[in-house]
Enzyme design. Structure first.
Site, PDB file in Angstrom:
ATOM      1  N   ARG A 127      51.890  51.675  53.624  1.00  0.00           N
ATOM      2  CA  ARG A 127      51.111  50.632  54.310  1.00  0.00           C
ATOM      3  C   ARG A 127      49.620  50.708  54.008  1.00  0.00           C
ATOM      4  NH1 ARG A 127      54.616  51.860  58.309  1.00  0.00           N
ATOM      5  NH2 ARG A 127      56.245  50.301  58.555  1.00  0.00           N
ATOM      6  N   LYS A 149      41.159  40.682  46.438  1.00  0.00           N
ATOM      7  CA  LYS A 149      42.447  40.059  46.117  1.00  0.00           C
ATOM      8  C   LYS A 149      43.180  40.953  45.135  1.00  0.00           C
ATOM      9  CE  LYS A 149      41.549  35.123  45.904  1.00  0.00           C
ATOM     10  NZ  LYS A 149      41.885  34.006  45.005  1.00  0.00           N
ATOM     11  N   GLU A 191      32.949  33.938  33.115  1.00  0.00           N
ATOM     12  CA  GLU A 191      32.877  34.067  34.581  1.00  0.00           C
ATOM     13  C   GLU A 191      31.434  34.331  35.037  1.00  0.00           C
ATOM     14  OE1 GLU A 191      35.444  33.357  36.467  1.00  0.00           O
ATOM     15  OE2 GLU A 191      37.284  33.871  35.379  1.00  0.00           O
ATOM     16  N   LYS A 233      29.211  36.629  43.752  1.00  0.00           N
ATOM     17  CA  LYS A 233      30.593  36.683  44.246  1.00  0.00           C
ATOM     18  C   LYS A 233      30.649  37.414  45.589  1.00  0.00           C
ATOM     19  CE  LYS A 233      35.410  37.334  43.553  1.00  0.00           C
ATOM     20  NZ  LYS A 233      36.579  37.600  42.740  1.00  0.00           N
ATOM     21  N   GLU A 243      39.029  32.696  51.820  1.00  0.00           N
ATOM     22  CA  GLU A 243      39.118  31.497  51.005  1.00  0.00           C
ATOM     23  C   GLU A 243      39.306  30.199  51.779  1.00  0.00           C
ATOM     24  OE1 GLU A 243      40.908  30.638  46.692  1.00  0.00           O
ATOM     25  OE2 GLU A 243      41.581  32.369  47.792  1.00  0.00           O
ATOM     26  N   ARG A 247      34.549  30.152  49.432  1.00  0.00           N
ATOM     27  CA  ARG A 247      35.214  30.880  48.351  1.00  0.00           C
ATOM     28  C   ARG A 247      35.832  29.928  47.326  1.00  0.00           C
ATOM     29  NH1 ARG A 247      38.053  36.800  48.799  1.00  0.00           N
ATOM     30  NH2 ARG A 247      38.528  36.963  46.598  1.00  0.00           N
ATOM     31  N   ASN A 251      36.304  28.658  42.278  1.00  0.00           N
ATOM     32  CA  ASN A 251      37.303  28.026  41.416  1.00  0.00           C
ATOM     33  C   ASN A 251      36.692  27.062  40.408  1.00  0.00           C
ATOM     34  OD1 ASN A 251      39.592  29.286  42.434  1.00  0.00           O
ATOM     35  ND2 ASN A 251      39.704  27.853  44.142  1.00  0.00           N
ATOM     36  N   HIS A 254      38.366  26.375  37.193  1.00  0.00           N
ATOM     37  CA  HIS A 254      39.687  27.005  37.243  1.00  0.00           C
ATOM     38  C   HIS A 254      40.842  26.028  37.432  1.00  0.00           C
ATOM     39  CE1 HIS A 254      37.462  30.674  37.180  1.00  0.00           C
ATOM     40  NE2 HIS A 254      38.562  31.404  37.246  1.00  0.00           N
ATOM     41  N   HIS A 258      43.752  26.732  34.854  1.00  0.00           N
ATOM     42  CA  HIS A 258      45.131  27.093  35.180  1.00  0.00           C
ATOM     43  C   HIS A 258      46.117  26.159  34.489  1.00  0.00           C
ATOM     44  CE1 HIS A 258      43.407  29.194  38.968  1.00  0.00           C
ATOM     45  NE2 HIS A 258      43.530  30.038  37.973  1.00  0.00           N
ATOM     46  N   HIS A 271      42.048  33.959  29.632  1.00  0.00           N
ATOM     47  CA  HIS A 271      41.683  33.287  30.876  1.00  0.00           C
ATOM     48  C   HIS A 271      40.237  32.756  30.835  1.00  0.00           C
ATOM     49  CE1 HIS A 271      41.304  32.389  35.105  1.00  0.00           C
ATOM     50  NE2 HIS A 271      40.284  33.207  35.184  1.00  0.00           N
TER      51      HIS A 271
HETATM   52  N1  LIG Z   1      41.885  39.848  41.836  1.00  0.00           N
HETATM   53  C1  LIG Z   1      41.083  38.899  41.419  1.00  0.00           C
HETATM   54  O1  LIG Z   1      40.275  38.372  42.163  1.00  0.00           O
HETATM   55  C2  LIG Z   1      41.155  38.478  39.981  1.00  0.00           C
HETATM   56  C3  LIG Z   1      40.192  37.628  39.454  1.00  0.00           C
HETATM   57  C4  LIG Z   1      40.266  37.305  38.108  1.00  0.00           C
HETATM   58  C5  LIG Z   1      41.272  37.813  37.328  1.00  0.00           C
HETATM   59  N2  LIG Z   1      42.222  38.624  37.864  1.00  0.00           N
HETATM   60  C6  LIG Z   1      43.292  39.205  37.051  1.00  0.00           C
HETATM   61  O2  LIG Z   1      42.706  40.028  36.067  1.00  0.00           O
HETATM   62  C7  LIG Z   1      43.517  40.049  34.907  1.00  0.00           C
HETATM   63  C8  LIG Z   1      42.657  39.736  33.711  1.00  0.00           C
HETATM   64  O3  LIG Z   1      41.663  40.744  33.616  1.00  0.00           O
HETATM   65  P1  LIG Z   1      41.046  41.180  32.218  1.00  0.00           P
HETATM   66  O4  LIG Z   1      40.521  40.011  31.533  1.00  0.00           O
HETATM   67  O5  LIG Z   1      40.151  42.319  32.490  1.00  0.00           O
HETATM   68  O6  LIG Z   1      42.350  41.578  31.395  1.00  0.00           O
HETATM   69  P2  LIG Z   1      43.066  42.961  31.098  1.00  0.00           P
HETATM   70  O7  LIG Z   1      43.012  43.882  32.233  1.00  0.00           O
HETATM   71  O8  LIG Z   1      44.407  42.614  30.565  1.00  0.00           O
HETATM   72  O9  LIG Z   1      42.156  43.563  29.918  1.00  0.00           O
HETATM   73  C9  LIG Z   1      42.017  42.839  28.713  1.00  0.00           C
HETATM   74  C10 LIG Z   1      42.247  43.763  27.508  1.00  0.00           C
HETATM   75  O10 LIG Z   1      41.134  44.621  27.342  1.00  0.00           O
HETATM   76  C11 LIG Z   1      41.571  45.971  27.236  1.00  0.00           C
HETATM   77  N3  LIG Z   1      40.478  46.806  27.746  1.00  0.00           N
HETATM   78  C12 LIG Z   1      40.057  46.916  29.017  1.00  0.00           C
HETATM   79  N4  LIG Z   1      38.946  47.643  29.082  1.00  0.00           N
HETATM   80  C13 LIG Z   1      38.653  48.028  27.825  1.00  0.00           C
HETATM   81  C14 LIG Z   1      37.610  48.787  27.240  1.00  0.00           C
HETATM   82  N5  LIG Z   1      36.595  49.237  27.967  1.00  0.00           N
HETATM   83  N6  LIG Z   1      37.655  49.001  25.922  1.00  0.00           N
HETATM   84  C15 LIG Z   1      38.652  48.503  25.164  1.00  0.00           C
HETATM   85  N7  LIG Z   1      39.642  47.740  25.643  1.00  0.00           N
HETATM   86  C16 LIG Z   1      39.644  47.512  26.971  1.00  0.00           C
HETATM   87  C17 LIG Z   1      42.837  46.002  28.014  1.00  0.00           C
HETATM   88  O11 LIG Z   1      43.619  47.105  27.639  1.00  0.00           O
HETATM   89  C18 LIG Z   1      43.439  44.658  27.641  1.00  0.00           C
HETATM   90  O12 LIG Z   1      44.091  44.729  26.409  1.00  0.00           O
HETATM   91  C19 LIG Z   1      44.631  39.046  35.143  1.00  0.00           C
HETATM   92  O13 LIG Z   1      45.781  39.740  35.559  1.00  0.00           O
HETATM   93  C20 LIG Z   1      44.092  38.203  36.287  1.00  0.00           C
HETATM   94  O14 LIG Z   1      45.105  37.636  37.067  1.00  0.00           O
HETATM   95  C21 LIG Z   1      42.157  38.977  39.177  1.00  0.00           C
HETATM   96 ZN   LIG Z   2      38.753  33.393  36.606  1.00  0.00          ZN
END
Ligand SMILES: NC(=O)c1ccc[n+]([C@@H]2O[C@H](COP(=O)([O-])OP(=O)(O)OC[C@H]3O[C@@H](n4cnc5c(N)ncnc54)[C@H](O)[C@@H]3O)[C@@H](O)[C@H]2O)c1
Ligand SMILES: [Zn+2]
Length: 375
Positions: A127, A149, A191, A233, A243, A247, A251, A254, A258, A271
């Site tokens: 939990r 999130k 972003e 943010k 949200e 918040r 978007n 976005h 999406h 993304h």
């Molecule tokens: N929780 C939230 O509010 C929120 C907001 C936006 C996105 N997200 C989520 O985040 C994810 C996308 O995040 P992302 O763009 O960081 O993608 P990711 O975590 O997949 O990383 C992108 C790539 O970069 C590589 N990588 C990471 N750090 C590195 C480094 N320092 N050196 C070399 N390679 C590195 C990873 O291994 C991967 O191949 C999605 O799952 C999305 O849904 C969540």
């Molecule tokens: Zn985003």
């Protein structure tokens, strides 16, 4: 010991669950003491992916050990496919095997995928156990790691299962970005541009001045810029944790993003690239609807292009776009809370139907296939 470079602390003010975001350069080796202090844990489990773990987990773990914590490591495969319930279940087993209890902190070391997966696991295991974010992508630093999130994907769609679980601490070392591929870097800057466009005209101007230096990761410029994007943010999230109103401004870009991601089958486009296209679209639409002064879209598009980000809609039939827009999670009564710009630095939501967001003669006509997308 290296001399301290530029550093910032941003407080995310959520009452009892308030936490700091610390950003600096070369500070990964000093994370341990603060993680120990903020979590009160006796053990830390670092969750990462192979490429990031190989480069950075050793530094983090040594620092945890120097701070008196037992440090363990779990490595999961790279890629968003790892963010699923089956993997979470396996992680529960791994945590039990490591003797994890509420005195164990789960530390996400990686991009947003790792952060969301670790956060969801930490939210639900026993939990809830203490959770720390050590983001290593631009996107995770300015977006995914702040706001609480967390979640996983379902076969039916992205991020359909989740929770709110605030980290105890977000620890950012911008030096970890040196190994991040340029395309991933640029996608993260989408972003940052978003944060500036919706909330801070002077940040936007700074991006216009320093785009190339930022892509080269000059820490003197990078730390204040990422810090400011995080603060935007953090301000919005503190005002509106779950949200309801403010918040939604996050978007910006976005709604279309999406749709583009879904229509591309999440392949060939990052993304952040989809967000760049969505933002360019929103800026143009804001002008066309008479909501933003002329020239607004031109500035947004020009800035995105300096990060080598795409700004034109990929070629899919308008009907396909409309169908994708209509499944938007945030849609109510046929209206989408579409985020428009009133000017650089100020956004608001307007209820629009999908057909109004995307009037005939736009999609697939002016569109171009984005860089790197599959044909
Ligand atoms: N929780 C939230 O509010 C929120 C907001 C936006 C996105 N997200 C989520 O985040 C994810 C996308 O995040 P992302 O763009 O960081 O993608 P990711 O975590 O997949 O990383 C992108 C790539 O970069 C590589 N990588 C990471 N750090 C590195 C480094 N320092 N050196 C070399 N390679 C590195 C990873 O291994 C991967 O191949 C999605 O799952 C999305 O849904 C969540
Ligand atoms: Zn985003």
């Amino acid at each position: 010991m290296t001399a301290a470079g530029p550093a910032r602390v941003i407080e995310v003010d959520l009452g009892e669950r308030r936490y700091p975001v610390r950003i600096g350069t070369g500070n990964l080796a000093r994370a341990g003491a603060e993680i120990a202090r903020r979590t009160g844990a006796s053990q830390a489990v670092v969750l990462s992916v192979p490429g990031v773990a190989r480069r950075h987990a050793g530094t983090l773990e040594r620092s945890l050990r120097r701070a008196g914590l037992r440090a363990r490591r779990i490595v999961v495969p790279d890629g968003d496919r790892t963010k699923r319930l089956e993997v979470v279940e396996r992680l529960y087993g791994d945590l039990l095997a490591l003797g994890a209890d509420r005195g164990t902190a789960l530390v996400a070391l990686g991009g947003g995928m790792v952060g969301d997966l670790a956060g969801f696991t930490a939210a639900t295991f026993l939990r809830g156990i203490p959770f720390v974010q050590v983001p290593t992508t631009v996107l995770a630093m300015v977006d995914a790691s702040v706001g609480g999130k967390v979640g996983v994907n379902l076969p039916q769609g992205k991020n359909l299962v989740g929770a709110f679980h605030q980290p105890r601490l977000v620890w950012i070392d911008v030096a970890t970005l040196r190994t991040l591929p340029r395309r991933e870097r640029a996608a993260g800057f989408a972003e940052v541009v978003k944060a500036a466009a919706l909330g801070d005209a002077s940040l936007f101007a700074r991006l216009e001045r320093d785009a190339e230096a930022l892509m080269e990761l000059d820490p003197r410029r990078l730390v204040p810029v990422l810090g400011r994007a995080i603060a935007i943010k953090a301000e919005i999230v503190s005002r509106d944790e779950r949200e309801a109103g403010a918040r939604m401004l996050l978007n910006l870009g976005h709604t279309l993003a999406h749709a583009i991601e879904a229509l591309s089958g999440y392949r060939g486009i990052l993304h952040g690239e989809a967000v760049a296209i969505g933002m360019a679209f929103s800026a143009r639409r804001s002008e066309a609807l008479g909501l933003a002064p002329e020239g607004t879209a031109e500035r947004v598009v020009a800035l995105l292009r300096r990060f080598a980000l795409p700004t034109e809609l990929p070629r899919f039939p308008r009907e396909a776009y409309l169908a994708a827009l209509r499944v938007d999670k945030k849609r109510r009564d046929g209206y989408i809370h579409y985020v428009v710009l009133r000017r650089i630095g100020r956004a608001e939501t307007v209820p629009l139907t999908a057909a109004r967001i995307l009037p005939p003669g736009r999609a697939g006509v002016r569109g171009r296939v984005p860089r790197g997308s599959s044909r």
